[in-house]
Design a protein around this motif. Structure first.
Motif, mmCIF file in Angstrom:
data_model
loop_
_atom_site.group_PDB
_atom_site.id
_atom_site.type_symbol
_atom_site.label_atom_id
_atom_site.label_comp_id
_atom_site.label_asym_id
_atom_site.label_seq_id
_atom_site.Cartn_x
_atom_site.Cartn_y
_atom_site.Cartn_z
ATOM 1 N N VAL A 63 0.876 -1.171 0.000
ATOM 2 C CA VAL A 63 0.000 0.000 0.000
ATOM 3 C C VAL A 63 0.912 1.219 0.000
ATOM 4 C CG1 VAL A 63 -1.758 1.269 1.273
ATOM 5 C CG2 VAL A 63 -1.827 -1.234 1.200
ATOM 6 N N ALA A 64 0.648 2.177 -0.871
ATOM 7 C CA ALA A 64 1.534 3.334 -1.016
ATOM 8 C C ALA A 64 1.718 4.057 0.317
ATOM 9 C CB ALA A 64 0.969 4.290 -2.059
ATOM 10 N N PRO B 90 1.634 -0.296 -6.265
ATOM 11 C CA PRO B 90 0.785 0.194 -5.167
ATOM 12 C C PRO B 90 -0.551 -0.546 -5.120
ATOM 13 C CG PRO B 90 1.226 1.941 -6.789
ATOM 14 C CD PRO B 90 1.795 0.682 -7.324
ATOM 15 N N MET B 91 -0.739 -1.356 -4.087
ATOM 16 C CA MET B 91 -1.960 -2.139 -3.956
ATOM 17 C C MET B 91 -3.119 -1.254 -3.469
ATOM 18 S SD MET B 91 -0.833 -5.852 -2.454
ATOM 19 C CE MET B 91 -0.516 -5.219 -0.817
ATOM 20 N N GLU C 136 -4.507 7.512 -6.805
ATOM 21 C CA GLU C 136 -3.234 7.747 -6.134
ATOM 22 C C GLU C 136 -2.186 6.734 -6.589
ATOM 23 O OE1 GLU C 136 -0.148 9.079 -3.821
ATOM 24 O OE2 GLU C 136 -2.000 10.082 -4.450
ATOM 25 N N ALA C 137 -2.608 5.476 -6.773
ATOM 26 C CA ALA C 137 -1.674 4.453 -7.239
ATOM 27 C C ALA C 137 -1.097 4.818 -8.605
ATOM 28 C CB ALA C 137 -2.371 3.093 -7.303
ATOM 29 N N LEU C 138 -1.934 5.325 -9.490
ATOM 30 C CA LEU C 138 -1.449 5.702 -10.818
ATOM 31 C C LEU C 138 -0.464 6.862 -10.735
ATOM 32 C CD1 LEU C 138 -4.728 5.364 -12.926
ATOM 33 C CD2 LEU C 138 -2.786 3.783 -12.819
ATOM 34 N N ARG C 139 -0.664 7.770 -9.801
ATOM 35 C CA ARG C 139 0.298 8.864 -9.617
ATOM 36 C C ARG C 139 1.653 8.309 -9.158
ATOM 37 N NH1 ARG C 139 -4.410 11.772 -7.997
ATOM 38 N NH2 ARG C 139 -4.231 11.089 -5.833
ATOM 39 N N VAL C 140 1.611 7.322 -8.253
ATOM 40 C CA VAL C 140 2.854 6.708 -7.782
ATOM 41 C C VAL C 140 3.556 5.973 -8.932
ATOM 42 C CG1 VAL C 140 3.825 4.959 -6.246
ATOM 43 C CG2 VAL C 140 2.062 6.521 -5.397
#
Length: 474
Positions: free
Chosen positions: A128-129, A148-149, A178-182
């Protein structure tokens, strides 16, 4: 550009363009890439390393790992499963033994150090991020894939034999954004060693839309996609209850069981003895799909569960990579367990060969990640390599170096590791982190998790009630 040469290595696991082969002699690299492998190197050298008494092999590729949580579970989950949930520990216990924010970075530092010291140079980090994640991966020196899960629901149990799901699809969508940003930040990271992967957490905790949209996002970005699926009997029953389809059938219905997808674990196909769902053809579906499997034997063997069998999957043409998933983050022991489990279940020593498992953690894992420049020692490939002490007592008597390493010596014989031509392990010690200090912080986090356990448990048990010590206290 600095040129480094390893001189007179006793053994080199070189790649001839088609397969790994044994060689000896010199290995040279500069600018992050290999320039010479095997035989005598006649060019100039800025740095020379004595390769006598050493085997040089490609860095290992780990396609499935959880560094931000698993290292803290040591001593707690080693022999613990839910008696009412088919011996899995996922639903009743793992959500209760939590690494807090203060302990997370120590947990990651411990896990990444263990990975490096077992010869891993590339890792897929399914976490998890968290704040500071990419910075920590970059500092480690590893070639890292940040995955990022995120999910649409959390699982829990109120009684130890029924798993329930609390859904919040809006929260899942925000987490995906948020995962796509990471992922985009990892792909653009200045180190050049980080990249991203789309990773909806589990097939039973993610909505249909979240799974499809993640796969589409992965295709658009040219990154892999990975989801935990066919990993437990509970999940198999849950998906068949919801959809009347096996987990693999449902992923196929969604249009995501295809090349570019990695199935985390992929154990419970319809013909697995734990599933008993004869009117399906999951294995044929999997091998025809082009999707890959991330095989992590250690975490499952503790609960009497294993793939049936690794040899069958490989003979069927299923792309299989290996991951550590759990503690110890030791890729060499994971390879040994993959070999042993496959032979025990098949009752056939020839079910899977050492070469096949070594391929799975090198060129096979690289191919699953869409890379042809890692997992091999050949000119032009990345200078990701491992030096093994073939004179170590656990390697001797030395007849076959990879067998001695995998079946006996493991990380004890790993001396030096390079990623992108930069040394990240020296004389058996990971250089990026203060491992003893990280372990002290991790143990403190483990004590805090023990203190919080009773308040989180539906039955109000203490951590010692749930996971008793091997012997009682005097």
């Amino acid at each position: 550009m600095t040129t480094t040469v390893i001189r007179n290595a006793d053994w080199i696991v070189a790649h001839d363009g088609a397969r790994h082969v044994y060689a000896s002699g010199d290995v040279a690299f500069g600018g992050g890439a290999l320039t010479h492998v095997g035989g005598a190197y006649a060019g100039a050298a800025d740095v020379e390393i004595d390769g006598r008494g050493r085997m040089v092999m490609p860095g290992l590729v780990n396609v499935h790992s959880h560094p931000s949580s698993e290292a803290m579970n040591k001593g707690f989950l080693d022999e613990l499963g839910s008696k009412g949930l088919y011996m899995s520990s996922l639903y009743e216990f793992m959500p209760l033994f939590r690494c807090d924010d203060e302990g997370r970075e120590a947990c990651v530092q411990v896990a990444l150090s263990e990975l490096l010291m077992s010869g891993v140079t590339t890792v897929v980090d399914l976490s998890v991020a968290w704040d500071g994640w990419l910075d920590t991966l970059a500092v480690s020196g590893l070639r890292a894939v940040a995955a990022p899960m995120h999910r649409s629901a959390r699982w829990f149990t109120k009684n130890g034999h029924v798993v329930e799901y609390e859904w919040d699809e809006a929260a899942g969508r925000r987490a995906m954004d948020e995962a796509l940003r990471v992922i985009d930040a990892a792909n653009a990271h200045p180190s050049g060693r980080l990249s991203g992967m789309c990773a909806p957490s589990q097939i039973d905790t993610c909505s249909e839309e979240l799974i499809r949209d993640n796969f589409d996002a992965a295709q658009e970005r040219g990154v892999p996609f990975q989801i935990h699926a066919a990993q437990s009997v509970v999940e198999f029953h849950e998906i068949t209850r919801r959809h009347g389809r096996t987990p693999l059938q449902w992923l196929d219905d969604l249009g995501v069981l295809k090349p570019g997808a990695i199935i985390g674990h992929g154990i419970f196909l319809n013909d697995h003895v734990g599933a008993h769902w004869p009117e399906a053809r999951d294995f044929d579906l999997l091998r025809e799909s082009g999707a890959a499997v991330a095989h992590c034997p250690t975490v499952f063997q503790r609960r009497g569960i294993t793939l049936r069998t690794l040899g069958r999957y490989l003979r069927g043409g299923v792309p299989v990579g290996i991951g550590t998933d759990t503690y110890p983050h030791n890729m060499l022991e994971e390879m040994r367990n993959a070999l042993t489990n496959s032979r025990v279940v098949s009752r056939n020593v020839y079910d899977v060969a050492t070469s096949q498992v070594f391929d799975a953690v090198t060129t096979g894992g690289a191919a699953i990640l869409g890379r042809s420049d890692i997992g091999r020692l050949s000119p032009g490939a990345k200078a990701d390599l491992v030096l093994v002490d073939v004179a170590h007592p656990a390697m001797r008597p030395l007849r076959e170096p990879l067998r001695s390493l995998i079946y006996v010596a493991a990380e004890r014989a790993v001396r030096d590791v390079f990623v992108d031509g930069r040394q990240v392990v020296a004389d058996g010690r990971a250089l990026a982190f203060d491992l003893p200090a990280a372990l002290d912080r991790l143990e403190a986090a483990q004590r805090r998790a023990e203190a919080a356990f009773r308040q989180l448990d539906y039955a109000g048990r203490s951590h010692e009630d749930a996971s008793p010590f091997v012997y009682g206290r005097a």
